[in-house]
Design a protein around this motif. Structure first.
Motif, PDB file in Angstrom:
ATOM      1  N   VAL C 375       0.833  -1.209   0.000  1.00  0.00           N
ATOM      2  CA  VAL C 375       0.000   0.000   0.000  1.00  0.00           C
ATOM      3  C   VAL C 375       0.864   1.254   0.000  1.00  0.00           C
ATOM      4  N   LEU C 376       0.479   2.201  -0.836  1.00  0.00           N
ATOM      5  CA  LEU C 376       1.089   3.532  -0.830  1.00  0.00           C
ATOM      6  C   LEU C 376       0.010   4.533  -0.462  1.00  0.00           C
ATOM      7  N   ARG C 377       0.421   5.572   0.212  1.00  0.00           N
ATOM      8  CA  ARG C 377      -0.536   6.540   0.711  1.00  0.00           C
ATOM      9  C   ARG C 377      -0.154   7.966   0.334  1.00  0.00           C
ATOM     10  N   GLY C 378      -1.156   8.833   0.234  1.00  0.00           N
ATOM     11  CA  GLY C 378      -0.938  10.276   0.238  1.00  0.00           C
ATOM     12  C   GLY C 378      -0.918  10.997  -1.095  1.00  0.00           C
ATOM     13  N   GLY C 379      -0.932  10.272  -2.205  1.00  0.00           N
ATOM     14  CA  GLY C 379      -0.941  10.971  -3.492  1.00  0.00           C
ATOM     15  C   GLY C 379       0.408  11.563  -3.830  1.00  0.00           C
TER      16      GLY C 379
END
Lengths: 414, 414, 414, 414
Positions: C375-379
Motif C-alpha cells: 500500500v502507498l498513501r498520500g498521493g
C-alpha cells in the motif's frame, strides 16, 4: 563378423561402459548438470534400452519388456517408439538404482548373447546390433563429457582419474601450413564395415585448393587471442556469437579459471595449471570462429577436412590412452587429425546428396538433427579408437562447449 | 534445561534427522527437484553447518572448520557469514558423499556434546543451541516435503513408507461454524520457553467477532469446487492467481492425478486412491483463496487463527504418528488446529509491532523474508509435535504447493 | 450532487484527460514502454469504455456499442464483461487513431451528459458514474507516469512540459520525529462522499505508540545511503529485494543517471541536474525498505500513516500545480502527507475486516488485486487534488518503480 | 552509370520508400511488433543514416552529422561505426517524428544529389552509393513485411492496400517435375553490375542430377498436409522444428485463421478467404521441411536452385504489380522462380569458397550473419524487380515466418 567375434565384441564394448563408471559413486551416476547432459546411470540404461528395443523385441517371439516403465524412462528421442520421460528431469530418476540398472544390463546382455550364440539374428538384426554397439561407444564418450561437466560445478574439484597428469615441458612444433590440391573428390564412407547413415552416400564433390594447419591450436595461442582483446572486439565475432558472448559475459574457454594470479583448467584429473602447449579444448563454434578471424584464417569445411584426413593414418591420442585430456603433440610428423580434440568445421550439418532417412524408428537416429548444428571431425581423447574414421560426422549446436572441441585453422593458398 | 536434559534432547533431535533418511538410497538423498527444495543430504549437512558456525565457532578458542569448503557449500542464505553455493545447483553436489556428511555430523555432534557436558556454553550459546535444534526440526519437515516432491517426478511411484495407508471409510463430522468474540487480545508468544523472533513481541491487537470452520476442508469438498468449474472461472480468483493458474494450466491440487477413470493422490506411501474424507493438501494460497470465494467465505487472518487456537489443546495428527499424510478427523470435538495440514491464512508475513531483527548473522533467520509471503499456521502431519505452538508462524509464497498446506474457512458472523 | 453540478464535474474531468495529451504527438500517444504501462490513447479509450459499459449499457434501452471491437480492445481486466486484448500488445494498436478515439469519447460523453440532463440515472447508475470519474482520475495519473516512462527510453530526452523547472536553492527543514499516541482508532473512510470499496468498512484497529518523520526523504539523503554502500550490502535488504537488485544490477533510483561527473534525473521537464533538496522518487518498496533499515528506522504501516494523516490538512503539492515533479518543502509546518510522492507503507494490500467484494463486474475493481502488493498513501505531484484523502489506498508490487513513489521513515518511540 | 542516370535512379528509389508509407498513419509508422521487425519510420531513417555514414561522411571535408543522436539511434548493427540503440526498443522512439525523419531524408538526399551532380564521388564512393540503393530496396521489402506483421495483431484487421484482391477462380497447372543434369557448374554472380559480396566469388561446384517442381506449393496442397495430421506427427519434423511447433502450439501458417467454419488469410488487403490455388506463404523452414518430408521429397539446395534458375527469365510477380500478395500461376510455362514467394532452400547460409569479408564497417553487412540461418532464393511479391537475380542470397533463421517465404519441392531423379 562371425558369431564368436561378435559375441566378444559385444561383451567387450558393453563391459567398457560399465568400467567407465567404476571411479563414480551412485550419486555421481545419478546427477544431471544440464538438459543437454545425462546421468551416467541413464547412459547405461538407455544403451541397454536400445538393444532391448531394436534387437530383442523384433527377434524374440514372446518378447516381454524387462520393465514396462523403462520403455519410456530410457527412450531418448525416438517418437516412433513412444513417449519419452522429459529430458531435463533425468537427474530426478533416483530409482531405479545403479544396481537395478546393472541387473537390467545383465539380463538384456544375456538375451542378446544367446541370440548371437544361437545364430538367431538375421542380417537386419545384425546390422542393428552393430548400430547398437556404435551407439554404445558414442554414449561412452558422452558419459565422460557429462561427468566432467557435472564435476566442474563442485567446488571440491572432484577427480575422476587420480593418476598424475603431467603438464608438458616441451612446446609443440611450430604450426605450418599443409597444402592440398582441389578438384573432384569422393566424400563419404568408402568401405564395407559399419558407418552411420549420415556418412552416405559416397558422392563426388568439388574442392578448391586449400591449406590446413599442421596441428591444433594450443592453450598458449588461444591465450594470445584473449590477451589481444579477442573477447571484447565484436568485429571478430559472428553477430549471433557476439550476442551469446555478451549474454553470458564469457571471457575464456569453458573449464578455464583464474585463481591466485594464474590460469588453471578443470579436467578429469581435477584442477590443474593450464598447460600452454596442449591443445585448447571446450570452445564453442562461436569462439573457434572468432579465433580464426583474429588469425586471418578460417575453419576448414568438413569436405576439406575429410579430403585431407584421408591422407593421414587413423591414429592419435584417443580414449585408449586413458588420459582423457588432450596432450601436446611432440612430433612434427604428427598432425592430430584423430584424437585429442574434435575439430569444429565451418560446415552446417546437412544431408549428403541422395541421403535417405532410414525406415522405422532408427531413422530418427541422425536425419532429424540436420538443422542449426555444426559438424565436428576427427574424434577426441575420449573417443574409442575403434569408433573413429575419416568420414565420421559428429555435430553439435554452435554454442556447445562441454564436448572436447578444439580448433584447426584453414585458408586458401596465398 | 539442565545439561543432561540438553544432551539428551540434542542427541534425540539430531538422531531423528538421520533416521528420516533410512528409507532412502544415496541417490535419493542427493537429488534436487527444484530450486526451492533441497537434497536430503544437504539438509543433514546444512543443519550441522548451523551448529558448527553458530555454536562451535564462537565457543572454541582454537576453532577450525571441519572442512573449509563446507563453510560455503552448506551455508543456505547467511550473507553475514559469507558466500553461498548457488541454491539451484545443490543437487549437483554428488560429493561429499552421504557417508562423509554423516562423518561431519558425528564430529560436530561430539564437539557440541562435549561443550554441553563440560558446561562450557554461556547463555547466548545455549540460546543459539536451542535455535539450532528448532532449526533442525524445520529441516526435518522440509526433508520430507522435498523427498515427496522429488519422488513425484518418478513414474515408478517410489514409496518412502511402505506401511499400508488405509483409505478412510467414515466421513468426518459435518463442518460447522465456531464463533469467537473479538476485542483486544494478546498476540504472540507468551511463555518462557523457546520461540522464534518473529513471534515477538507479544502485543495487543484488536479483533472483530469472527467464525472459523470446525475442521479442515476435505478432498471431497475440494472436488465439488473443481466439478463446479472452480478452475475455469476467473471471477473466483485473485488476478495474480488466475494468471498463475493459466500459465501452468492447472486443474487440481499438486499431487492429484486422474488415471483410469478415477482420482489418485501421490503420497509418501506411493500412489493411492484419493480419499474423499481426508483433508485436501498441497494447495497454493491462490487455490485456497479461490476455494473460499466459491464457498462465500474467506481465509482466516493469522490473528484470528491464533486467538482461536489458544482455546484448543496443542494436539493433533503430527509427525510422531509416522503416517506422514493428513487423516480424516473422526471426532466432532477434534478441530484439527494442530497437525494434518498447515492452514493458509490471508495474512501477509510482516513484522509484529516493535519487532527487531536480531543482531549478527542469525538476524537473517526470519526478518529478511517479510515480503510477498503468506502466513500458515498449525503444523502438519510432518511437523514434530515438540515444534508447534499457537503462536508459530510459518510462511511461504502464494504459489507454493509442495508444503503440506490446506484450507480452513473463516467468516464474519452473519 | 445535483444534475448540473454533475454535468459540469463530468465535463471538467473528461476534458482534463484530453488536455493532458496536448503536448503529445500521435506516436507519443500510441507507444507502450512495458506491459505494466499503457499508451495515452489507450487510457483515453479505456476510460470511455468504462462509462459506455457500466453507465450507458445498463441505462439505455436500445443500447448498441459504439464499435463492437472496442468492447474487447479497451477492456482492461474485467473478466465479467468478456475477453480482453492482450495487455503487452496495447502499443501495437495503431488503429483506431487518436482522432477516432477522440470521436469515441465525444459520442459517449454526449450520451452520458444527455442521461444526466434528462435526470435518467438512478442511484446505482449515479454511483457508477462517480466511480467512473474517480477511475478517470486514476488514469490521468497513470497517463503521466506512463509517458514519463516511455520518454525515459529516448536518448533525445523528450520534454513533456517545457516550462522551466528550477532546482531548489534552499534545503528543506531538518527531519524531526513527530510522535503519535496509540490506542483504538477508527480506520477507513468516514464520510458521505465517494470512496473506493477498499477503504471500507470503517473499523476499529489497535495502534501502538509510534513516530513518523516530519517530511519525506530527499535525494541528498538517499545519495548518502548510496555512497555508504547501500546497494552493495545484502544485510540491508529483504532477501527478495536483494535478488531483484542483483538480477537487474541496480545502483540508483529509476530515473537517475550519472553523466559527465554528475547526477541527473529524468523528469517530465526533460533531463535536469539532480536536486539534492527535493524528495527522492521512483524507488521500489525494496529500495525504500533498505533505506529505512540503513536509517535504523522502518516504513510506517498504513494504519499508522492514516491515523497520523487525519491530523493534517489535505493539502500539498498535487497535480494542479502543473509541475509534475516533487518539490522541496520549505516550511517546517508542512509535512508532505499529501502530494509530492506516494509513500510506501510496510503494509501488504489486504481487505479490511468485513470487506465485501462488490457484485458484478465492478467487483473486479479492487478486490482481486489483494495479494503481493504493497500500500502507498498520500498521493503525488501527478494526483488530482480532488482525488486524494487520508483513507485512500494505492497499491503496487514491491518492485514497481515507475510510479511517483517515495519514502517516509517511521519508528517506535525510543 | 553516368551521373544523370545515377541521379535519377537515386531519386526514384528513395522516393519509392517514402511512397510505401503513404497508406500509413504516424502511429503505424512508429510501432514495432517484435524485435526482428522495425517501425516504418525507422526503416526510412536507417536507410538515410546509411547514405549519411557511408557516402556523405567520407566525401565531405567538413562533414557534420545532421543530428549527433541519430548516429546511434539509426545504426542497425554496425559495431565498427559505434553503439546502437537497443533493437527491441525501436518502437519506443516516438521522437523524432515522421516529419522530422522526412526532413532528415531531404537534407541527406540533397547532399547526395549534389555530390552526384558535382561529379564528386570517386569509384569507391559510387560503389557504396550503389550498395546503399540496394540496401534501401531491401528495407522497402522489410517495411512491407513488418507492417503486415504489425497489422496482424490488430483485431480491426487494418488494410494497407484497399484495392480489391480477387481470389483465384482457376487452379494452377498440375505440378510436374523438371529434370536438370548435374556436373561442374559455375555458382555465384557472373556479371558486371552490382551484387552483394555474399554472391562472390563465382566458383565451380559439382552438382548431381536433380529435379525441381514446376511451381510453388499452393495453399490447398499445404492444407492437405495439415488435414493429414502434418502438425501432429513428429516423424515428419526436424527434432528442433518439432520442439518449436510444440512450444508455440502451432497448427497452420502464420497468417491463416479459422473463423466461422472456414479458413481465412490475413494479407495487406486485410483478412480474405484463403485462396486454395495461390502459393502458400509465411511458413518457416521447419514447416517447409516437414511438408517436403510428407511429400517424400526435399527442399532444393541453393546450388541446385541457382543452377536451374539460370535457365529461366528473371521475371515474375514482383513488387511492381502492387498486389503485395502471391498469386496463382496460370500458365504452365511459368515456373515462379522469381517473385510470389521466397523459396526456402535446405542450405545453411555460409561463405562461398574464397569469400572475403569487406574491409571496414560495410564488412559487417553480410559475413557476420553466416551461422544458423538458411538461404532463400528468388524474391517475392514484395521484392522490387530491379533487386532480384539468380545469384541473390536471402537468409533467415529457421523459425522465421513473417517474410514472404514459400515452398518448392526437389528430389533426386527416380
Amino acid at each position: 563378423m562371425d558369431n564368436s567375434s561378435l559375441h566378444l565384441r559385444y561383451q567387450s564394448i558393453r563391459d567398457r561402459s560399465v568400467a567407465l563408471t567404476h571411479p563414480l559413486s551412485p550419486e555421481d551416476c545419478c546427477a544431471q548438470s544440464m538438459m543437454e547432459a545425462s546421468p551416467a546411470k541413464w547412459h547405461l540404461a538407455h544403451t541397454t534400452w536400445f538393444f532391448e528395443t531394436f534387437v530383442l523385441e523384433p527377434s524374440e517371439k514372446r518378447f516381454k519388456p524387462y520393465n514396462r516403465a523403462y520403455r519410456e524412462l530410457f527412450n531418448s528421442y525416438y517418437n516412433g517408439v513412444g513417449d519419452q520421460y522429459p529430458r531435463p528431469n533425468r537427474g530426478l530418476l533416483t530409482r531405479p538404482s545403479m544396481e537395478e540398472v546393472l541387473a537390467y544390463r545383465s539380463v538384456v546382455d544375456q538375451c542378446v548373447l544367446d541370440l548371437i550364440d544361437k545364430d538367431a539374428l538375421d542380417a537386419k538384426q545384425r546390422a542393428l546390433m552393430t548400430l547398437g554397439l556404435n551407439h554404445e561407444q558414442q554414449h561412452q564418450e558422452l558419459l565422460l563429457t557429462d561427468i566432467k561437466h557435472l564435476f566442474s560445478f563442485n567446488p571440491l574439484d572432484p577427480v575422476y582419474d587420480d593418476s598424475q597428469h603431467s603438464v608438458g615441458q616441451n612446446p609443440p612444433p611450430p604450426m605450418t601450413w599443409m597444402s592440398y590440391s582441389g578438384g573432384l573428390t569422393k566424400i563419404g564412407y568408402d568401405g564395407d564395415e559399419f558407418c552411420f547413415d549420415n556418412e552416405l552416400p559416397l558422392h563426388l564433390s568439388y574442392l578448391h585448393d586449400y591449406q590446413l594447419a599442421s596441428r591444433l591450436i594450443t592453450n598458449g595461442e588461444y591465450l594470445d587471442f584473449m590477451e589481444d582483446g579477442g573477447y571484447e572486439n565484436p568485429l571478430l565475432w559472428l553477430a549471433e556469437g557476439w550476442d551469446w558472448r555478451q549474454r553470458h559475459a564469457l571471457t575464456h574457454p569453458l573449464y578455464w579459471c583464474w585463481k591466485d594470479g594464474a590460469w588453471f583448467e578443470f579436467t578429469l584429473h581435477g584442477l590443474i595449471p593450464l598447460d600452454m602447449f596442449s591443445p585448447v579444448v571446450h570452445v564453442s563454434y562461436y569462439e573457434a570462429d572468432a579465433y580464426t578471424r583474429w588469425s586471418e584464417a578460417r575453419l576448414p569445411t568438413e569436405i576439406e577436412w575429410e579430403h585431407a584426413a584421408k591422407y593421414h593414418p587413423v591414429e592419435g591420442h584417443l580414449a585408449e590412452s586413458g588420459l582423457f585430456h588432450p596432450r601436446t603433440v611432440q612430433d612434427s610428423g604428427s598432425h592430430q587429425f584423430f584424437g585429442d580434440t574434435w575439430e569444429w568445421t565451418q560446415s552446417s550439418y546437412s544431408p549428403y546428396p541422395g541421403y535417405r532417412i532410414g525406415i522405422g524408428a532408427v531413422g530418427e537416429y541422425n536425419g532429424k538433427f540436420m538443422v542449426n548444428q555444426y559438424v565436428l571431425r576427427g574424434g577426441s581423447c575420449v573417443t574409442p579408437s575403434s569408433h573413429i574414421r575419416p568420414s565420421y560426422r559428429n555435430f553439435f549446436p554452435a554454442d556447445a562447449r562441454w564436448q572436447f572441441s578444439g580448433i584447426r585453422l584453414a585458408k586458401m593458398p596465398d
